[in-house]
Design an enzyme around this catalytic site. Structure first.
Site: not given
Length: 256
Positions: A140, A150
Site C-alpha cells: 500500500s 498497517y
C-alpha cells in the site's frame, strides 16, 4: 509473462478478483484462494465461462496452520507449477492501536507479513529452479505514510520485495511490491465504513482495474515497486521528505 498458472490469495473479491480476471484474460490458468468456498465458486464459473481457462479453488484460512500448509503445498507442486503468485490476502484495523485487541493485531501482522513471507518462500523453490516466475506482494502507499501497524506491515513488504527483486531478478524471478492508494473495493466496507464515510476526496480514489493493469505492467518490466497512478507516485515521493509528524496527521484520514 508466458501463459501458465497463477495463484491468487484473497481472490474472492476486490483486487484479488480483478487480478484473477485480468490474468485469465491473458491466458493464465488460475488457483483461487480465499476463506469462503461460495464466492470462489462464483468467480471461477464467471472466469471459465468468459475466458475458457482452467480454475482450481482452495478454500483455506491462511491464519490457520492447516490452511497455510495447504496453499504452501500447492505452490511447491512440481507437477502443476505456479508461474505467478499474487499475495493479496489481508485486512485492516482501526488506527487506535492502544484500543485494538492485541490478538487481532497479531493476526493482522501475521497475515500481512508472515503468511506472505512463507508463501513467497514456497513459490521461490520452483520458480528459481525453472528460472521463471513473478511474485506480487500487495502492499500500500501507506508504506510511506505513518499509519499505525498497517503502515508498518506494508513497509516490511516493500523492503522485502525490493531486496528479493534485486537478488532473484537476475535468476529469472521478479518480486514486486504493489502500493495502491485508496481503491474502490469492499475493503473499507469490511471495516464498517460505508461509501462516502472515509473522509477522502474523490480525486484520490483509484479503480481496481487500473491498479491491477499498472502493477502487471510494472512486474512485466521487472520493477521492484509499483505505485499505480501519477498522483500516488508524487504523494509517495513527497512523503519521503515531509516531516513525520505531518505525514502522521495526514495518515489519520481514511483507510488505505
Amino acid at each position: 509473462m508466458k501463459a501458465t498458472t497463477a495463484l491468487i490469495t484473497g481472490a474472492s473479491s476486490g483486487l484479488g478478483a480483478e487480478y484473477a480476471r485480468q490474468l485469465a484474460a491473458r491466458g493464465f490458468s488460475l488457483v483461487l484462494v480465499a476463506r469462503n468456498q461460495e464466492p470462489l465458486e462464483q468467480l471461477a464459473t464467471e472466469i471459465e465461462t468468459q475466458h475458457g481457462v482452467r480454475t482450481e479453488i482452495i478454500a483455506a484460512d491462511l491464519l490457520l496452520e492447516e490452511g497455510l500448509d495447504l496453499v504452501e503445498s500447492r505452490l511447491l507442486s512440481e507437477d502443476r507449477p505456479i508461474r505467478v503468485l499474487v499475495n493479496n490476502a489481508g485486512f485492516g484495523l482501526p488506527l487506535d492501536f492502544e484500543n485494538n485487541e492485541i490478538t487481532e493485531e497479531v493476526r493482522h501482522l501475521r497475515l500481512h507479513n508472515e503468511v506472505q513471507m512463507r508463501l513467497s518462500h514456497a513459490a521461490l523453490q520452483g520458480m528459481l529452479a525453472r528460472r521463471a516466475g513473478t511474485i506480487l506482494n500487495i502492499a500500500s502507499v501507506a508504506a510511506f505514510i505513518p499509519r499505525s501497524t498497517y503502515s508498518a506491515s506494508k513497509q516490511w513488504l516493500v523492503v522485502f520485495s525490493r531486496w528479493a527483486n534485486a537478488r532473484y531478478g537476475p535468476r529469472g524471478v521478479t518480486v514486486t511490491a504493489v502500493c495502491p492508494g485508496f481503491t474502490h473495493t469492499h475493503f473499507h466496507e469490511r471495516m464498517g465504513l460505508a461509501p462516502g464515510e472515509e473522509g477522502v476526496p474523490n480525486w484520490m480514489w483509484l479503480n481496481a482495474e487500473q491498479v491491477v493493469a499498472e502493477s502487471l505492467r510494472d512486474a512485466a518490466h521487472n520493477k521492484a515497486l509499483s505505485i499505480p497512478s501519477l498522483r500516488y507516485k508524487f504523494l509517495a515521493a513527497l512523503a519521503r521528505i515531509v516531516p513525520g509528524e505531518i505525514t502522521a496527521r495526514v495518515g489519520e484520514r481514511g483507510r488505505i
